[in-house]
Design a protein around this motif. Structure first.
Motif, PDB file in Angstrom:
ATOM      1  N   PRO A 135       0.820  -1.223   0.000  1.00 31.22           N
ATOM      2  CA  PRO A 135       0.000   0.000   0.000  1.00 31.22           C
ATOM      3  C   PRO A 135       0.850   1.269   0.000  1.00 31.22           C
ATOM      4  O   PRO A 135       0.532   2.236  -0.676  1.00 31.22           O
ATOM      5  N   ARG A 136       1.971   1.230   0.724  1.00 26.14           N
ATOM      6  CA  ARG A 136       2.832   2.424   0.737  1.00 26.14           C
ATOM      7  C   ARG A 136       3.502   2.632  -0.618  1.00 26.14           C
ATOM      8  O   ARG A 136       3.604   3.769  -1.095  1.00 26.14           O
ATOM      9  N   ILE A 137       3.943   1.572  -1.253  1.00 21.66           N
ATOM     10  CA  ILE A 137       4.571   1.720  -2.587  1.00 21.66           C
ATOM     11  C   ILE A 137       3.552   2.345  -3.550  1.00 21.66           C
ATOM     12  O   ILE A 137       3.863   3.282  -4.282  1.00 21.66           O
ATOM     13  N   PHE A 138       2.319   1.820  -3.519  1.00 24.54           N
ATOM     14  CA  PHE A 138       1.275   2.358  -4.408  1.00 24.54           C
ATOM     15  C   PHE A 138       1.014   3.830  -4.090  1.00 24.54           C
ATOM     16  O   PHE A 138       0.883   4.650  -4.986  1.00 24.54           O
ATOM     17  N   ALA A 139       0.928   4.154  -2.782  1.00 18.33           N
ATOM     18  CA  ALA A 139       0.575   5.527  -2.391  1.00 18.33           C
ATOM     19  C   ALA A 139       1.715   6.501  -2.673  1.00 18.33           C
ATOM     20  O   ALA A 139       1.488   7.633  -3.111  1.00 18.33           O
ATOM     21  N   GLU A 140       2.945   6.062  -2.428  1.00 18.24           N
ATOM     22  CA  GLU A 140       4.079   6.998  -2.513  1.00 18.24           C
ATOM     23  C   GLU A 140       4.727   7.034  -3.894  1.00 18.24           C
ATOM     24  O   GLU A 140       5.248   8.070  -4.311  1.00 18.24           O
ATOM     25  N   ALA A 141       4.713   5.890  -4.598  1.00 21.87           N
ATOM     26  CA  ALA A 141       5.431   5.855  -5.881  1.00 21.87           C
ATOM     27  C   ALA A 141       4.491   5.562  -7.056  1.00 21.87           C
ATOM     28  O   ALA A 141       4.840   5.816  -8.207  1.00 21.87           O
ATOM     29  N   GLY A 142       3.316   5.004  -6.771  1.00 21.06           N
ATOM     30  CA  GLY A 142       2.331   4.768  -7.828  1.00 21.06           C
ATOM     31  C   GLY A 142       2.384   3.353  -8.398  1.00 21.06           C
ATOM     32  O   GLY A 142       3.370   2.637  -8.238  1.00 21.06           O
ATOM     33  N   GLU A 143       1.292   2.975  -9.070  1.00 21.93           N
ATOM     34  CA  GLU A 143       1.197   1.622  -9.616  1.00 21.93           C
ATOM     35  C   GLU A 143       2.223   1.385 -10.722  1.00 21.93           C
ATOM     36  O   GLU A 143       2.784   0.293 -10.831  1.00 21.93           O
ATOM     37  N   VAL A 144       2.483   2.414 -11.536  1.00 24.92           N
ATOM     38  CA  VAL A 144       3.421   2.227 -12.657  1.00 24.92           C
ATOM     39  C   VAL A 144       4.796   1.827 -12.119  1.00 24.92           C
ATOM     40  O   VAL A 144       5.453   0.922 -12.643  1.00 24.92           O
ATOM     41  N   TYR A 145       5.200   2.480 -11.028  1.00 26.66           N
ATOM     42  CA  TYR A 145       6.483   2.155 -10.392  1.00 26.66           C
ATOM     43  C   TYR A 145       6.465   0.705  -9.895  1.00 26.66           C
ATOM     44  O   TYR A 145       7.401  -0.056 -10.120  1.00 26.66           O
ATOM     45  N   PHE A 146       5.367   0.324  -9.229  1.00 24.22           N
ATOM     46  CA  PHE A 146       5.249  -1.051  -8.710  1.00 24.22           C
ATOM     47  C   PHE A 146       5.360  -2.065  -9.845  1.00 24.22           C
ATOM     48  O   PHE A 146       6.047  -3.071  -9.725  1.00 24.22           O
ATOM     49  N   ARG A 147       4.703  -1.784 -10.981  1.00 22.89           N
ATOM     50  CA  ARG A 147       4.751  -2.712 -12.120  1.00 22.89           C
ATOM     51  C   ARG A 147       6.162  -2.806 -12.688  1.00 22.89           C
ATOM     52  O   ARG A 147       6.572  -3.852 -13.175  1.00 22.89           O
ATOM     53  N   ARG A 148       6.903  -1.690 -12.621  1.00 18.77           N
ATOM     54  CA  ARG A 148       8.284  -1.720 -13.101  1.00 18.77           C
ATOM     55  C   ARG A 148       9.120  -2.627 -12.194  1.00 18.77           C
ATOM     56  O   ARG A 148       9.947  -3.399 -12.652  1.00 18.77           O
ATOM     57  N   ARG A 149       8.867  -2.550 -10.901  1.00 17.07           N
ATOM     58  CA  ARG A 149       9.604  -3.418  -9.966  1.00 17.07           C
ATOM     59  C   ARG A 149       9.274  -4.885 -10.235  1.00 17.07           C
ATOM     60  O   ARG A 149      10.133  -5.747 -10.185  1.00 17.07           O
ATOM     61  N   GLU A 150       8.004  -5.160 -10.515  1.00 12.64           N
ATOM     62  CA  GLU A 150       7.595  -6.537 -10.848  1.00 12.64           C
ATOM     63  C   GLU A 150       8.344  -7.018 -12.095  1.00 12.64           C
ATOM     64  O   GLU A 150       8.867  -8.128 -12.124  1.00 12.64           O
ATOM     65  N   ALA A 151       8.391  -6.147 -13.115  1.00  9.06           N
ATOM     66  CA  ALA A 151       9.025  -6.514 -14.382  1.00  9.06           C
ATOM     67  C   ALA A 151      10.522  -6.774 -14.175  1.00  9.06           C
ATOM     68  O   ALA A 151      11.081  -7.735 -14.723  1.00  9.06           O
TER      69      ALA A 151
END
Ligand code: S3P
Length: 167
Positions: A49-65
């Motif tokens: 939740p903090r990653i989504f709130a602070e960096a956004g979903e696009v950032y999270f998807r980049r980390r996944e990739a």
């Protein structure tokens, strides 16, 4: 790499038990296990939740990739994906190149029931949104080469069924 040892990716909607089933499956097969969400949380030092709130979903998807890319060449590995990993075309392509995806299939109602486990999921805000997301993602999950219907199965029984499917 032999198909028999190629990594297995558990994919499917939130609440389908990818992490629990994945750990049991890895134990059954004597393989390594990783949970993509846990790896991202550990590397980031903050919750999803903090990653989504602070960096956004696009950032999270980049980390996944990035994490998926780092798995190329691995063998004897079970990977519990996040609910969105295989739902995105880029993630699907990455996973299909590296290993075999298994869709853990559950009706939305059952998956949502199982999401009432205290875990905060930023993309699970209300029922209508969850239903829309589920519908949107179904065709992607269906594209997985292997499907397992989990209705009525315990995580142990699910893992055994998947292990049999992978033979
Ligand atoms: C997501 C599902 C979550 C986590 C993140 C995004 C999704 O994982 O990766 O909150 O897009 O469906 P689980 O499916 O393990 O809850």
């Amino acid at each position: 790499m032999s198909a028999a040892t190629t990594p297995v990716f558990l994919v499917g909607f939130m609440g389908t038990g990818k992490s629990t089933t994945g750990q049991i499956l890895a134990r059954l097969m004597g393989w390594d296990f990783i949970d993509l969400d846990d790896q991202i949380v550990a590397a980031e030092g903050r919750s999803i939740p903090r990653i989504f709130a602070e960096a956004g979903e696009v950032y999270f998807r980049r980390r996944e990739a990035d994490l998926l890319a780092s798995l190329r060449g691995r063998s004897c590995l079970v990977v519990a994906c996040g609910g969105g990993t295989y739902a995105r075309e880029a993630g699907r392509r990455q996973i299909d190149r590296i290993g075999r995806a298994v869709w853990l299939q559950l009706p939305l109602e059952t998956a949502l029931d199982r999401c009432r486990d205290g875990t905060v999921r930023p993309l699970l805000r209300d029922r209508a949104e969850a239903e829309a997301l589920y519908r949107l993602r179904l065709p992607s999950y269906r594209a997985a080469p292997l499907h397992v219907d989990l209705e009525g199965l315990s995580p142990e029984a699910a893992a055994e069924r998947i292990a049999a499917l992978l033979q």
